[in-house]
Design an enzyme around this catalytic site. Structure first.
Site, PDB file in Angstrom:
ATOM      1  N   VAL A 229       0.840  -1.197   0.000  1.00 55.61           N
ATOM      2  CA  VAL A 229       0.000   0.000   0.000  1.00 55.61           C
ATOM      3  C   VAL A 229       0.877   1.250   0.000  1.00 55.61           C
ATOM      4  O   VAL A 229       1.912   1.292   0.655  1.00 55.61           O
ATOM      5  CB  VAL A 229      -0.991  -0.008   1.201  1.00 55.61           C
ATOM      6  CG1 VAL A 229      -0.272  -0.026   2.520  1.00 55.61           C
ATOM      7  CG2 VAL A 229      -1.959   1.148   1.129  1.00 55.61           C
ATOM      8  N   VAL A 230       0.441   2.229  -0.778  1.00 56.69           N
ATOM      9  CA  VAL A 230       1.074   3.549  -0.826  1.00 56.69           C
ATOM     10  C   VAL A 230      -0.031   4.583  -0.672  1.00 56.69           C
ATOM     11  O   VAL A 230      -1.116   4.436  -1.246  1.00 56.69           O
ATOM     12  CB  VAL A 230       1.823   3.757  -2.170  1.00 56.69           C
ATOM     13  CG1 VAL A 230       2.307   5.194  -2.323  1.00 56.69           C
ATOM     14  CG2 VAL A 230       2.993   2.792  -2.286  1.00 56.69           C
TER      15      VAL A 230
ATOM     16  N   GLY B 275       6.479   6.042  -8.235  1.00 51.74           N
ATOM     17  CA  GLY B 275       7.454   4.966  -8.123  1.00 51.74           C
ATOM     18  C   GLY B 275       7.602   4.357  -6.742  1.00 51.74           C
ATOM     19  O   GLY B 275       8.465   3.501  -6.539  1.00 51.74           O
ATOM     20  N   LEU B 276       6.759   4.771  -5.802  1.00 53.22           N
ATOM     21  CA  LEU B 276       6.901   4.258  -4.437  1.00 53.22           C
ATOM     22  C   LEU B 276       6.442   2.806  -4.313  1.00 53.22           C
ATOM     23  O   LEU B 276       7.066   2.012  -3.605  1.00 53.22           O
ATOM     24  CB  LEU B 276       6.153   5.143  -3.454  1.00 53.22           C
ATOM     25  CG  LEU B 276       6.641   6.594  -3.393  1.00 53.22           C
ATOM     26  CD1 LEU B 276       5.819   7.396  -2.403  1.00 53.22           C
ATOM     27  CD2 LEU B 276       8.119   6.661  -3.067  1.00 53.22           C
ATOM     28  N   GLY B 277       5.361   2.453  -4.982  1.00 43.07           N
ATOM     29  CA  GLY B 277       4.907   1.065  -4.974  1.00 43.07           C
ATOM     30  C   GLY B 277       5.958   0.154  -5.592  1.00 43.07           C
ATOM     31  O   GLY B 277       6.249  -0.931  -5.071  1.00 43.07           O
TER      32      GLY B 277
ATOM     33  N   TYR C 220       1.216  -4.412 -11.453  1.00 44.07           N
ATOM     34  CA  TYR C 220       2.082  -5.555 -11.164  1.00 44.07           C
ATOM     35  C   TYR C 220       2.621  -6.189 -12.443  1.00 44.07           C
ATOM     36  O   TYR C 220       3.748  -6.681 -12.459  1.00 44.07           O
ATOM     37  CB  TYR C 220       1.352  -6.575 -10.294  1.00 44.07           C
ATOM     38  CG  TYR C 220       1.090  -6.043  -8.905  1.00 44.07           C
ATOM     39  CD1 TYR C 220       2.141  -5.809  -8.027  1.00 44.07           C
ATOM     40  CD2 TYR C 220      -0.196  -5.734  -8.471  1.00 44.07           C
ATOM     41  CE1 TYR C 220       1.930  -5.304  -6.756  1.00 44.07           C
ATOM     42  CE2 TYR C 220      -0.416  -5.229  -7.207  1.00 44.07           C
ATOM     43  CZ  TYR C 220       0.649  -5.010  -6.354  1.00 44.07           C
ATOM     44  OH  TYR C 220       0.435  -4.497  -5.100  1.00 44.07           O
TER      45      TYR C 220
END
Length: 151
Positions: free
Chosen positions: A92-93, A101-103, A133
């Site tokens: 989760v972000v 780009g955090l995920g 994904y």
């Protein structure tokens, strides 16, 4: 702008689970912040109690979190047998930071942790983010089917 820091927690995340530790092992009420992150940004994890959060952390072989200052902005965990299979859970972000780009960072860090790095297959389940994904190399599990026993 405050930089975003990634924290690798020990297996079972005891510091986060019992002491609420965040970056630099500083007490930050991290369990409450994790609960809020789930409640606000993860429909599948809303309403988890502290006891449930402690239990899921305790059963995790790899745990990473992302912090912007004192704010918890991302989280992910994995379970693994260390050689054959691993499962990524609770990626989760925070919604206002998605698309930066955090995920991807959470996923890549989990894939490179010792319990996950050498396994033959890494699984995850998603309801709304299959496209994201797929960009990271995950594929549909055909001909396998996801099955569930509801209790």
């Amino acid at each position: 702008m405050t930089p975003i820091r990634l924290v690798h927690h020990a297996p079972g995340a005891p510091g986060l689970r019992w002491l609420g530790l965040g970056p630099d092992l500083y007490p930050s009420r991290a369990l409450l912040k994790l609960q809020r992150l789930f409640d606000r940004h993860a429909f599948w994890a809303r309403g988890r109690s502290f006891a449930q959060l402690r239990r899921l952390l305790a059963g995790s072989d790899a745990v990473v979190s992302l912090w912007r200052g004192k704010r918890l902005v991302g989280f992910g965990r994995a379970t693994s047998d260390g050689f054959s299979r691993a499962v990524l859970w609770d990626i989760v972000v925070a919604g206002d930071l998605q698309g930066h780009g955090l995920g991807r960072r959470v996923i890549e860090e989990l894939l490179h942790t010792p319990p996950v790095v050498g396994v033959e297959r890494v699984y995850l389940m998603t309801t709304k983010s299959a496209g994201f994904y797929r960009q990271l190399g995950f594929q549909d599990a055909n001909p396998q089917q996801l099955m569930v026993l509801r209790r």
